[in-house]
Design a protein around this motif. Structure first.
Motif, mmCIF file in Angstrom:
data_model
loop_
_atom_site.group_PDB
_atom_site.id
_atom_site.type_symbol
_atom_site.label_atom_id
_atom_site.label_comp_id
_atom_site.label_asym_id
_atom_site.label_seq_id
_atom_site.Cartn_x
_atom_site.Cartn_y
_atom_site.Cartn_z
ATOM 1 N N GLY A 59 -35.319 0.692 11.464
ATOM 2 C CA GLY A 59 -35.685 -0.303 10.466
ATOM 3 C C GLY A 59 -36.426 0.350 9.320
ATOM 4 N N THR A 60 -36.058 -0.026 8.106
ATOM 5 C CA THR A 60 -36.767 0.441 6.921
ATOM 6 C C THR A 60 -37.197 -0.783 6.120
ATOM 7 O OG1 THR A 60 -34.706 0.614 5.643
ATOM 8 C CG2 THR A 60 -35.469 2.606 6.770
ATOM 9 N N SER A 61 -38.361 -0.696 5.503
ATOM 10 C CA SER A 61 -38.882 -1.815 4.712
ATOM 11 C C SER A 61 -39.086 -1.382 3.279
ATOM 12 C CB SER A 61 -40.216 -2.298 5.289
ATOM 13 O OG SER A 61 -40.035 -2.786 6.590
ATOM 14 N N HIS A 62 -38.892 -2.312 2.369
ATOM 15 C CA HIS A 62 -39.096 -2.033 0.955
ATOM 16 C C HIS A 62 -39.537 -3.302 0.251
ATOM 17 C CE1 HIS A 62 -35.244 -4.013 -0.026
ATOM 18 N NE2 HIS A 62 -34.847 -3.492 1.124
ATOM 19 N N GLY A 63 -40.172 -3.132 -0.870
ATOM 20 C CA GLY A 63 -40.627 -4.263 -1.662
ATOM 21 C C GLY A 63 -42.112 -4.513 -1.481
ATOM 22 N N PRO A 64 -42.658 -5.408 -2.300
ATOM 23 C CA PRO A 64 -44.088 -5.721 -2.224
ATOM 24 C C PRO A 64 -44.426 -6.425 -0.909
ATOM 25 C CG PRO A 64 -42.993 -7.191 -3.764
ATOM 26 C CD PRO A 64 -41.978 -6.172 -3.336
ATOM 27 N N LYS A 65 -45.680 -6.326 -0.500
ATOM 28 C CA LYS A 65 -46.102 -6.878 0.798
ATOM 29 C C LYS A 65 -45.822 -8.370 0.926
ATOM 30 C CE LYS A 65 -49.523 -3.534 2.148
ATOM 31 N NZ LYS A 65 -50.859 -3.306 2.675
ATOM 32 N N ASP A 66 -45.938 -9.112 -0.154
ATOM 33 C CA ASP A 66 -45.713 -10.557 -0.064
ATOM 34 C C ASP A 66 -44.226 -10.925 -0.019
ATOM 35 O OD1 ASP A 66 -45.398 -9.710 -2.678
ATOM 36 O OD2 ASP A 66 -46.124 -11.584 -3.555
ATOM 37 N N ASN A 67 -43.336 -9.975 -0.300
ATOM 38 C CA ASN A 67 -41.893 -10.236 -0.253
ATOM 39 C C ASN A 67 -41.163 -9.025 0.328
ATOM 40 O OD1 ASN A 67 -39.519 -11.613 -0.613
ATOM 41 N ND2 ASN A 67 -39.273 -10.998 -2.742
ATOM 42 N N ARG A 68 -41.662 -8.495 1.429
ATOM 43 C CA ARG A 68 -41.105 -7.292 2.048
ATOM 44 C C ARG A 68 -39.751 -7.601 2.680
ATOM 45 N NH1 ARG A 68 -44.293 -2.374 3.543
ATOM 46 N NH2 ARG A 68 -45.099 -3.208 1.626
ATOM 47 N N GLN A 69 -38.787 -6.707 2.441
ATOM 48 C CA GLN A 69 -37.439 -6.823 2.996
ATOM 49 C C GLN A 69 -37.230 -5.703 4.015
ATOM 50 O OE1 GLN A 69 -35.200 -9.294 1.940
ATOM 51 N NE2 GLN A 69 -36.964 -10.073 0.832
ATOM 52 N N THR A 70 -36.582 -5.999 5.121
ATOM 53 C CA THR A 70 -36.296 -4.992 6.142
ATOM 54 C C THR A 70 -34.791 -4.822 6.271
ATOM 55 O OG1 THR A 70 -38.301 -5.554 7.356
ATOM 56 C CG2 THR A 70 -36.625 -4.337 8.557
ATOM 57 N N SER A 71 -34.352 -3.566 6.283
ATOM 58 C CA SER A 71 -32.946 -3.237 6.521
ATOM 59 C C SER A 71 -32.848 -2.570 7.882
ATOM 60 C CB SER A 71 -32.420 -2.282 5.440
ATOM 61 O OG SER A 71 -32.471 -2.886 4.177
ATOM 62 N N TRP A 72 -31.786 -2.875 8.624
ATOM 63 C CA TRP A 72 -31.578 -2.300 9.953
ATOM 64 C C TRP A 72 -30.357 -1.403 9.914
ATOM 65 C CZ3 TRP A 72 -35.530 -2.799 13.066
ATOM 66 C CH2 TRP A 72 -36.406 -3.864 12.866
ATOM 67 N N TRP A 73 -30.491 -0.192 10.442
ATOM 68 C CA TRP A 73 -29.442 0.818 10.420
ATOM 69 C C TRP A 73 -29.089 1.200 11.850
ATOM 70 C CZ3 TRP A 73 -28.031 1.479 5.466
ATOM 71 C CH2 TRP A 73 -28.969 1.165 4.481
ATOM 72 N N LYS A 74 -27.834 1.020 12.226
ATOM 73 C CA LYS A 74 -27.366 1.415 13.559
ATOM 74 C C LYS A 74 -26.908 2.862 13.519
ATOM 75 C CE LYS A 74 -26.001 -3.200 14.923
ATOM 76 N NZ LYS A 74 -24.909 -4.064 15.379
ATOM 77 N N VAL A 75 -27.398 3.669 14.468
ATOM 78 C CA VAL A 75 -27.134 5.102 14.488
ATOM 79 C C VAL A 75 -26.524 5.487 15.836
ATOM 80 C CG1 VAL A 75 -28.179 7.392 14.283
ATOM 81 C CG2 VAL A 75 -29.127 5.477 12.985
ATOM 82 N N ALA A 76 -25.564 6.414 15.799
ATOM 83 C CA ALA A 76 -24.970 6.973 17.020
ATOM 84 C C ALA A 76 -25.249 8.469 17.046
ATOM 85 C CB ALA A 76 -23.461 6.727 17.038
ATOM 86 N N CYS A 77 -25.491 8.983 18.245
ATOM 87 C CA CYS A 77 -25.749 10.410 18.426
ATOM 88 C C CYS A 77 -24.845 10.910 19.548
ATOM 89 C CB CYS A 77 -27.215 10.636 18.777
ATOM 90 S SG CYS A 77 -27.613 12.338 19.202
ATOM 91 N N PHE A 78 -23.920 11.803 19.207
ATOM 92 C CA PHE A 78 -23.010 12.369 20.192
ATOM 93 C C PHE A 78 -23.614 13.646 20.757
ATOM 94 C CE2 PHE A 78 -20.427 9.710 17.503
ATOM 95 C CZ PHE A 78 -19.593 9.076 18.402
ATOM 96 N N ALA A 79 -24.826 13.543 21.276
ATOM 97 C CA ALA A 79 -25.551 14.718 21.763
ATOM 98 C C ALA A 79 -25.119 15.043 23.193
ATOM 99 C CB ALA A 79 -27.047 14.462 21.732
ATOM 100 N N PRO A 80 -24.842 16.288 23.448
ATOM 101 C CA PRO A 80 -24.534 16.684 24.823
ATOM 102 C C PRO A 80 -25.797 16.625 25.668
ATOM 103 C CG PRO A 80 -24.740 18.614 23.425
ATOM 104 C CD PRO A 80 -24.862 17.407 22.534
ATOM 105 N N GLU A 81 -25.646 16.841 26.957
ATOM 106 C CA GLU A 81 -26.809 16.905 27.839
ATOM 107 C C GLU A 81 -27.754 17.964 27.307
ATOM 108 O OE1 GLU A 81 -27.384 15.072 30.613
ATOM 109 O OE2 GLU A 81 -25.522 13.981 30.415
ATOM 110 N N GLY A 82 -29.033 17.747 27.432
ATOM 111 C CA GLY A 82 -29.973 18.788 27.032
ATOM 112 C C GLY A 82 -31.100 18.286 26.178
ATOM 113 N N GLY A 83 -31.697 19.218 25.432
ATOM 114 C CA GLY A 83 -32.927 18.971 24.695
ATOM 115 C C GLY A 83 -32.862 17.869 23.665
ATOM 116 N N LEU A 84 -31.829 17.869 22.814
ATOM 117 C CA LEU A 84 -31.743 16.861 21.761
ATOM 118 C C LEU A 84 -31.590 15.469 22.359
ATOM 119 C CD1 LEU A 84 -31.614 16.090 18.786
ATOM 120 C CD2 LEU A 84 -29.167 16.527 18.861
ATOM 121 N N ARG A 85 -30.752 15.362 23.337
ATOM 122 C CA ARG A 85 -30.547 14.055 23.980
ATOM 123 C C ARG A 85 -31.829 13.576 24.648
ATOM 124 N NH1 ARG A 85 -25.661 12.557 28.063
ATOM 125 N NH2 ARG A 85 -26.578 10.697 28.954
#
Length: 145
Positions: A59-85
């Motif tokens: 989630g990211t937010s932008h705009g003034p506090k009295d009219n803050r808008q939130t955008s939602w971003w869906k992310v995929a990670c094709f990480a193999p087994e291991g540290g990053l995952r």
């Protein structure tokens, strides 16, 4: 040749149009950078081919506090087994991350048959800026129950 003629830009064919200022390879995908907070703990899901994918939303937010808008971003990670995952799976809701991802627009038919589009973001790089541990989150929920 007049002074004004000498200031005119050279024709495009005479310009060197290579990517001389970029150190990244040419890509057909768009690149996106997001700094946002995890909407929930990441989850592992299997694709139709059986490959595991780590999915999460930022989630990211932008705009003034009295009219803050939130955008939602869906992310995929094709990480193999291991540290990053393990790193991504250990993050809890509210963790602040810096994400670099490849983006593409996908067209498909919805369940009702109407044409739809969706933005796909595939993680290339992630850095944790403020970590909220998913294990501590689970323990806190168990204590309050």
């Amino acid at each position: 040749m007049s002074f004004l003629t000498s200031l005119r830009p050279a024709p495009l064919r005479a310009l060197n149009l290579t990517r001389s200022l970029s150190t990244t390879p040419v890509s057909r995908l768009a690149r996106m950078t997001i700094v946002g907070r995890l909407a929930d703990s990441p989850e592992i899901v299997a694709t139709a081919s059986g490959q595991d994918v780590v999915r999460y939303a930022l989630g990211t937010s932008h705009g003034p506090k009295d009219n803050r808008q939130t955008s939602w971003w869906k992310v995929a990670c094709f990480a193999p087994e291991g540290g990053l995952r393990d790193l991504v799976m250990g993050l809890g809701k509210g963790s602040l991350v810096y994400l670099e991802g490849d983006c593409s627009m996908n067209k498909f038919q919805g369940k009702d048959g109407t044409p739809q589009t969706a933005l796909s973001i595939v993680q290339r790089n992630v850095e944790i800026l403020d970590r909220r541990d998913s294990r501590a989150e689970g323990q806190a929920e168990g204590e309050s129950a």
